[in-house]
Design a protein around this motif. Structure first.
Motif, PDB file in Angstrom:
ATOM      1  N   ASP A 183      13.197 -28.306 -20.565  1.00  0.00           N
ATOM      2  CA  ASP A 183      12.515 -29.447 -20.256  1.00  0.00           C
ATOM      3  C   ASP A 183      12.672 -29.095 -18.367  1.00  0.00           C
ATOM      4  O   ASP A 183      13.005 -29.110 -17.811  1.00  0.00           O
ATOM      5  N   ARG A 188      15.533 -30.388 -11.703  1.00  0.00           N
ATOM      6  CA  ARG A 188      15.643 -29.158 -12.463  1.00  0.00           C
ATOM      7  C   ARG A 188      15.273 -28.743 -13.656  1.00  0.00           C
ATOM      8  O   ARG A 188      15.354 -29.970 -14.797  1.00  0.00           O
ATOM      9  N   ARG A 190      15.946 -27.839 -17.144  1.00  0.00           N
ATOM     10  CA  ARG A 190      17.056 -27.728 -18.716  1.00  0.00           C
ATOM     11  C   ARG A 190      17.048 -26.893 -19.393  1.00  0.00           C
ATOM     12  O   ARG A 190      15.682 -27.344 -19.788  1.00  0.00           O
ATOM     13  N   LEU A 192      17.530 -27.107 -23.047  1.00  0.00           N
ATOM     14  CA  LEU A 192      17.719 -27.548 -24.519  1.00  0.00           C
ATOM     15  C   LEU A 192      18.434 -26.682 -25.536  1.00  0.00           C
ATOM     16  O   LEU A 192      19.234 -27.082 -26.550  1.00  0.00           O
ATOM     17  N   SER A 199      18.658 -17.730 -21.509  1.00  0.00           N
ATOM     18  CA  SER A 199      18.696 -17.823 -19.670  1.00  0.00           C
ATOM     19  C   SER A 199      18.588 -17.294 -18.842  1.00  0.00           C
ATOM     20  O   SER A 199      17.528 -17.392 -17.648  1.00  0.00           O
ATOM     21  N   ILE A 210      16.991 -21.967 -13.711  1.00  0.00           N
ATOM     22  CA  ILE A 210      18.206 -22.451 -14.559  1.00  0.00           C
ATOM     23  C   ILE A 210      19.252 -21.936 -13.934  1.00  0.00           C
ATOM     24  O   ILE A 210      19.442 -20.990 -13.520  1.00  0.00           O
ATOM     25  N   GLU A 211      19.987 -23.263 -13.476  1.00  0.00           N
ATOM     26  CA  GLU A 211      21.127 -22.691 -13.027  1.00  0.00           C
ATOM     27  C   GLU A 211      22.178 -21.813 -14.310  1.00  0.00           C
ATOM     28  O   GLU A 211      22.638 -22.394 -14.910  1.00  0.00           O
TER      29      GLU A 211
END
Length: 212
Positions: A183, A188, A190, A192, A199, A210-211
């Motif tokens: 997303d 930020r 995300r 999904l 990631s 991506i955090e």
């Protein structure tokens, strides 16, 4: 409505039959780089509803849209930025679906999608050529909701039958692991759904996307 199965080894006949079916508002089954998909003209609300009916799925599960190349995405979405550029360069064509803010003028009744649209460029030469002929297609996995996605045309026919008019046979698909969904509608990104692309791979392509 009866259905027809066409081997894509006769590419011109397969493209012609599928293009005609899409133009008539019918639902087709087509190959992708993951599983078989069930597709319909994305700009026709009636055709998309037939797709949802074939899957026995509600409007609260709007299908993503497949396009032939990145340039077509910019006609559908706004706010595309360097994050999309980096992801597209690394993973398209491929198993990455990106959720973006849809253009306010976008005339696609895909279901309850809100102000967003999910898009993907599939890694399948035949299907990308089909998309160049039809324009964007609403595409979901070829299965009845809750059942396993079809990896062969026979499996798709067994589930969907005459609800689809044309089945494009490209042999067995690559496997049931789906595309990864990212997303990009907010500041930020995300994930999904993590599918074929991890990631870590996303962050390798776009550092810090991506955090942890």
């Amino acid at each position: 409505m009866n259905h027809t199965v066409i081997d894509i080894s006769d590419a011109e006949a397969a493209h012609a039959a599928a293009t005609a079916a899409v133009a008539a508002g019918e639902v087709i089954v087509l190959p992708t780089d993951t599983v078989y998909g069930v597709g319909a003209q994305a700009t026709s609300g009636a055709a998309v509803q037939r797709l949802l009916d074939a899957k026995r799925r509600g409007r609260d599960f709007p299908p993503p849209v497949l396009v032939a190349e990145v340039g077509m995405v910019r006609a559908l979405a706004t706010g595309t930025d360097e994050r999309l550029d980096g992801l597209a360069a690394a993973f398209w064509p491929g198993a990455l679906t990106v959720v973006l803010n849809a253009r306010e003028t976008l005339r696609m009744d895909l279901g309850e999608r809100g102000a967003t649209i999910a898009v993907r460029v599939p890694d399948h030469d035949f299907t990308r050529e089909l998309l160049r002929r039809t324009g964007p297609l609403a595409v979901s996995s070829a299965n009845v909701h809750g059942e396993e996605p079809a990896l062969t045309v026979d499996a798709a026919v067994a589930q969907l039958g005459d609800s689809c008019s044309v089945y494009l046979d490209a042999g067995e698909m690559g496997g049931p692991v789906p595309s990864t969904i990212v997303d990009l509608t907010g500041p930020r990104a995300r994930v999904l759904r993590e599918g074929r692309i991890t990631s870590a791979q996303l962050n390798e392509a776009v550092p810090g996307l991506i955090e942890d």
